[in-house]
Design an enzyme around this catalytic site. Structure first.
Site, PDB file in Angstrom:
ATOM      1  N   HIS A 138      55.136  56.749  34.818  1.00 45.67           N
ATOM      2  CA  HIS A 138      55.956  55.556  34.846  1.00 45.67           C
ATOM      3  C   HIS A 138      56.473  55.279  33.437  1.00 45.67           C
ATOM      4  O   HIS A 138      55.918  55.750  32.455  1.00 45.67           O
ATOM      5  CB  HIS A 138      55.113  54.378  35.360  1.00 45.67           C
ATOM      6  CG  HIS A 138      55.921  53.168  35.686  1.00 45.67           C
ATOM      7  ND1 HIS A 138      57.043  53.221  36.466  1.00 45.67           N
ATOM      8  CD2 HIS A 138      55.767  51.860  35.344  1.00 45.67           C
ATOM      9  CE1 HIS A 138      57.550  52.005  36.585  1.00 45.67           C
ATOM     10  NE2 HIS A 138      56.788  51.157  35.906  1.00 45.67           N
ATOM     11  N   CYS A 143      62.456  54.488  37.174  1.00 46.32           N
ATOM     12  CA  CYS A 143      61.892  53.681  36.101  1.00 46.32           C
ATOM     13  C   CYS A 143      62.520  53.968  34.745  1.00 46.32           C
ATOM     14  O   CYS A 143      62.837  53.048  33.987  1.00 46.32           O
ATOM     15  CB  CYS A 143      60.388  53.841  36.058  1.00 46.32           C
ATOM     16  SG  CYS A 143      59.838  55.539  35.846  1.00 46.32           S
ATOM     17  N   ASP A 159      58.385  45.108  32.939  1.00 42.88           N
ATOM     18  CA  ASP A 159      58.611  46.313  33.728  1.00 42.88           C
ATOM     19  C   ASP A 159      59.860  46.139  34.574  1.00 42.88           C
ATOM     20  O   ASP A 159      59.815  45.538  35.646  1.00 42.88           O
ATOM     21  CB  ASP A 159      57.396  46.599  34.618  1.00 42.88           C
ATOM     22  CG  ASP A 159      57.523  47.949  35.308  1.00 42.88           C
ATOM     23  OD1 ASP A 159      58.609  48.570  35.214  1.00 42.88           O
ATOM     24  OD2 ASP A 159      56.540  48.387  35.935  1.00 42.88           O
TER      25      ASP A 159
END
Lengths: 676, 308
Positions: A460, A416, A476
């Site tokens: 995250h 991420c 995202d």
């Protein structure tokens, strides 16, 4: 050598000594992970030495040795911790002194001192943890220490160890009701001194610096980050973005939260919310930082905090113990639709002065190709991540000095933070304000309790960029490359193939065994209840309780309530002990009747003496009331024969009656007839 | 039956003036098949009581005056070489009788005391490897001077425990004393004292004692008394189960003597001093005579009626 001089040694009973050594060991053991390693060696040596002294194989250390030990101990703590103040160093110093006292325990008074000190050292464990297991452990050790105290006071030298233990357990259990009263009702006064609890232990968790690679470390940790209890339905994982902090600066290697954005308070005037809020309560484990995770946009209640312009909540003090707070989250919100303050605009578009040239160019190309529309550009980047050979992995290869270039054009492997970083970098290259958000995503719903568990491996990173007229928009990038990471709400799937996660005891591995997983969940539920009901009971909750109980909270009211409840507990305990020790005997029918007779006489001022027999009392009363002599005698004889003879008879009529009940009836009759 | 007991009491009362309570106690003790210890100063009528008891019950009796040089063989008997039969022959001692009057038992040495007390417990003796049973019934009525007097060997607790009762006679009241001073000689009347019953009659009475009814309520009372002596810190040690059994047996006998077919708490209260005093010692008892005060406190503390 100078002969060591000390008072005559108190011959400690063997049981007391055994219990004392066990107490000391159990008291020190939970601190071990925080103590300097040399202190563990001291711990062992001291215990062996003390046992040998007890067995008369060794002597107590002489004075010069003790002086040397004390100086060495202080120096050792100073060297290890750099200070003798603060909880860690303080406890280390306390334990050093506590251990050395074992070698100076000559008299009974010294032994008592060690026992009292044991209670104190044991209590310091709560400086570091208030978890359920810790509390159970402390409770158990408390029983052992109390047993030591009892054993020290026993004169019998040959008693079994379990006897003082049993007494101690009973004593402490009897104190539990009083403990509850004090827990709920004793006013919670804030600490008078500041312990400076910011722990020096590295905690696993988010930090305000993120070098791609950090999140991988984080993801391996199965430690709990926080729990969330929803008032209604738990929202789907794709809505569960727990915003914790903002990474707004990038120096070419590391993203960091340098504070410029966090120091500016948010402006309620720029915020527009719509829809019904989602209500929930967060139970946050200690982080060592200030930030309080929540789903944006959120309003927090029940904790002192401030909210920054980046919509991150900061507690007014470091979260060094478990805290809980109430949250209302509006998933549908807009912020700064009309513009970003100039300083922040500059911050959110700043790139490092050099490096990553190819990425800058790519960003600018994408911007141009999407017609200057930030959202179209974002969509293009997402497409690029999805369609090109990008791989989601927690073990990415090393990147060189131009880390963004290296990731985008060479390795194309990352997690991420890599994707979010590249995304923000290219946005900024195109002159669009963008920032990386750090926090947690998803979480695991507990099968029994209606709550969500968010672990460190749920950490995250995602991004926000600014669109004129819409404000900050969330994107995202990880969703493009590893959509299940978002949809499932946890790393489980992605982690299965990860070879680096094969530590045998990590919670992640245990999840594969169904029974262990269930047990783990059960325990978490108990722990959650403990946290929710006990640890979270702070002065705020107490004030609420006082309001419910008293209506208006005054110091007098609190004192009265405390005294009343405490008194009630003591009274109930006392009564219980009285009743169990001297069970109130049951009176049979004849006794009741006879007591009636006695009561009648008492009214006339004639009292039966304690221990005075029925017949002798009758003779005495007959002398006082000669006119009632006959009836008094018959009452007494009837009662006596009912109680003591195997064939009770009605003396007045001089004939045998069939049963006892008839005799009791005539006794009742006679007593009723008696008019003095 | 009770007439027989009353006749016994009447006969004894003729020689022992004004001591009806003590007579009843002594009689209860023998009816409960127990040995009796009479303790008082010299000249209070101890020997008179013991002689009268033996005579009235129609039992064969022997008397031994205990002295410090008395030997066990003087009580038990010895084996003597018979020159004609050239064998050893056992000559039984005074212990072979139905009633043994042991006068001033605490004057003898512990060894001699021990020999007698063993005979009391076992109701048989062993000499030179031969065991000889003692006659039935066998009673010991021992008298002793208070141990604070010179030249005595106090009986230890374990041996005191062999005596079912310890009673003392006390000074006579003025009217009785007047009669004595006027020249009444109990020893003289003793010779004319008739044997009211015999060993069969006694056995029958003893059997009747065991039939006297004891209710649960009464046993509760006895147990309260026992519990009190064991729990209160005023006592060195509480009453033993044997003492508890003695309490019940004596109460039964006393109830029979009082003409009742069941025991009432007053019976227990009447015999408690005699049964318990010599078995109880206070936590700071030096003289061995604190029992009386303790028994008083027992009577005050353990109430007859429960639930108070």
């Amino acid at each position: 050598m100078a002969e060591s001089r000390h008072p005559p040694i108190f011959p400690m009973p063997r049981t007391a000594f055994v219990l004392l050594i066990v107490s000391v060991t159990l008291t020190v053991v939970p601190h071990i992970q925080r103590l300097p390693p040399w202190l563990l060696a001291v711990f062992g040596v001291v215990l062996v030495w003390r046992i040998q002294v007890f067995r008369q194989r060794l002597r107590f250390p002489p004075k010069w040795a003790r002086l040397f030990m004390v100086c060495g101990g202080i120096l050792g703590v100073l060297v290890y911790h750099g200070t003798v103040f603060g909880p860690d160093a303080g406890v280390a110093l306390l334990i050093t002194a506590y251990l050395f006292k074992q070698l100076e325990m000559y008299t009974r008074r010294d032994a008592f001192l060690v026992v009292i000190l044991s209670f104190f050292v044991l209590a310091t464990e709560f400086l570091f943890s208030t978890a359920l297991l810790t509390s159970i452990y402390v409770f158990a050790v408390m029983v052992v220490i109390t047993a030591t105290l009892i054993a020290l006071n026993m004169t019998d030298t040959s008693i079994a160890v379990w006897r003082p233990l049993k007494t101690a357990l009973v004593t402490i259990l009897q104190a539990v009701p009083l403990l509850l009263v004090f827990f709920f009702l004793f006013p919670r006064i804030g600490p008078i001194w500041d312990l400076g609890m910011k722990s020096t232990i590295a905690r696993t968790g988010l930090s305000d610096r993120m070098t791609p690679g950090d999140v991988a470390k984080l993801s391996q940790s199965a430690k709990l980050a926080f729990r969330v209890e929803f008032e209604g339905e738990i929202p789907p994982p794709r809505d569960r973005y727990w915003r914790a902090l903002i990474f707004d600066r990038f120096d070419g290697q590391t993203w960091s939260a340098q504070g410029d954005s966090s120091n500016i308070p948010y402006n309620p005037g720029y915020l527009k919310v719509a829809g019904e809020p989602m209500k929930y309560r967060v139970f946050l484990e200690p982080t060592g930082n200030n930030w309080l995770p929540a789903i944006s946009w959120s309003e927090l209640n029940g904790i002192k905090h401030r909210t920054s312009n980046s919509l991150v909540h900061y507690a007014s003090s470091v979260v060094d113990k478990p805290v809980s707070y109430q949250v209302e989250s509006y998933l549908n919100y807009q912020y700064e639709m009309m513009g970003v303050p100039r300083d922040l605009w500059r911050l959110y578009t700043t790139l490092p002065p050099m490096g990553n040239q190819r990425s800058i160019e790519l960003g600018r190309d994408l911007y141009r190709n999407s017609g200057g529309d930030p959202e179209a550009m974002a969509a293009a980047m997402m497409r690029m991540f999805a369609e090109e050979e990008f791989v989601y992995t927690l073990a990415p290869p090393k990147l060189g000095s131009d880390s963004i270039d290296g990731f985008l054009f060479n390795t194309q492997k990352g997690f991420c933070a890599h994707y979010a970083g590249a995304f923000v970098f290219m946005m900024r290259a195109a002159g669009i304000p963008a920032r990386m958000i750090g926090g947690y995503q998803g979480g695991e719903a507990h099968p029994i309790g209606n709550y969500l568990l968010i672990h460190q491996y749920d950490a995250h990173a995602w991004v926000e960029f600014w669109v004129n007229g819409k404000g900050w928009v969330r994107e995202d990038p990880t969703a493009a490359i590893a959509p299940h990471r978002i949809e499932l709400g946890s790393l489980r799937e992605s982690l299965d193939e990860m070879s680096l996660l094969n530590s045998p005891f990590s919670g992640l591995d245990l999840r594969n065994l169904p029974l262990m997983g269930e047990l783990r969940m059960m325990f978490d539920y108990v722990d959650y209840l403990w946290f929710k009901n006990v640890v979270s009971f702070d002065s705020g909750a107490q004030t609420k309780l006082f309001q419910q109980l008293l209506g208006k909270v005054t110091p007098q009211g609190i004192a009265l309530l405390l005294a009343a409840c405490g008194g009630a507990v003591v009274l109930v305990l006392g009564l219980w002990m009285l009743l169990t020790q001297k069970r109130l005997q049951k009176l049979d029918a004849a006794d009741k009747q006879y007591l009636r007779f006695l009561h009648k006489l008492e009214k006339m001022g004639i009292q039966r003496e304690l221990g005075e027999g029925v017949l002798s009392f009758s003779a005495r009363v007959q002398r006082i009331y000669p006119e009632h002599s006959e009836i008094i005698l018959s009452i007494s004889e009837l009662y006596s024969s009912i109680k003591y003879s195997d064939k009770p008879e009605n003396t007045k009529q001089g004939k045998n009656l069939s049963g006892k009940s008839d005799s009791i009836a005539s006794l009742k009759q006679a007593i009723t007839k008696l008019k003095l | 039956m009770s007439t027989s007991v009353n006749v016994l009491i009447d006969a004894l009362a003729k020689v022992l003036l004004g001591k009806e309570e003590q007579i009843k106690l002594a009689l209860s003790c023998l009816l409960a098949k127990g040995h009796l210890l009479v303790e008082d100063l010299p000249g209070m009528g101890k020997t008179t009581l013991s002689h009268a008891l033996a005579k009235v019950l129609g039992l064969e009796y022997q008397r031994i005056q205990f002295t410090s040089d008395l030997l066990p063989a003087d009580i038990l008997g010895t084996s003597i070489f018979n020159q004609t039969s050239t064998e050893f022959e056992f000559r039984p001692g005074p212990v072979f009788s139905q009633v043994l009057l042991a006068d001033e038992i605490n004057r003898a040495t512990p060894k001699t005391q021990g020999a007698l007390l063993e005979a009391m417990e076992e109701r048989q003796i062993t000499v030179d490897g031969h065991t000889y049973p003692l006659p039935q019934p066998f009673f010991v009525i021992a008298t002793q001077n208070p141990i604070t007097q010179m030249g005595t060997y106090p009986l230890p607790e374990s041996q005191l425990d062999r005596f079912l009762m310890r009673i003392s006679l006390g000074y006579p009241d003025p009217t009785v004393e007047r009669k004595l001073l006027k020249g009444f000689n109990p020893r003289h009347d003793m010779d004319q004292l008739p044997a009211v019953t015999n060993s069969e009659g006694l056995a029958e009475l003893q059997h009747k004692v065991t039939k006297v009814f004891v209710s649960d309520a009464l046993l509760d009372y006895v147990q309260r008394i026992l519990a009190f002596t064991r729990q209160s810190n005023r006592f060195n040690f509480g009453l033993s189960p044997r003492a508890g059994m003695a309490l019940v047996q004596c109460s039964q006998a006393f109830a029979l003597v009082a003409g009742r077919d069941h025991v009432v708490p007053e019976d227990v209260q009447a015999i408690l001093p005699a049964v318990a005093e010599h078995r109880l010692a206070g936590s700071q008892d030096v003289t061995g005579h604190e029992g009386q005060r303790l028994v008083d406190s027992v009577l005050k503390q353990g109430d007859v009626i429960p639930g108070r």
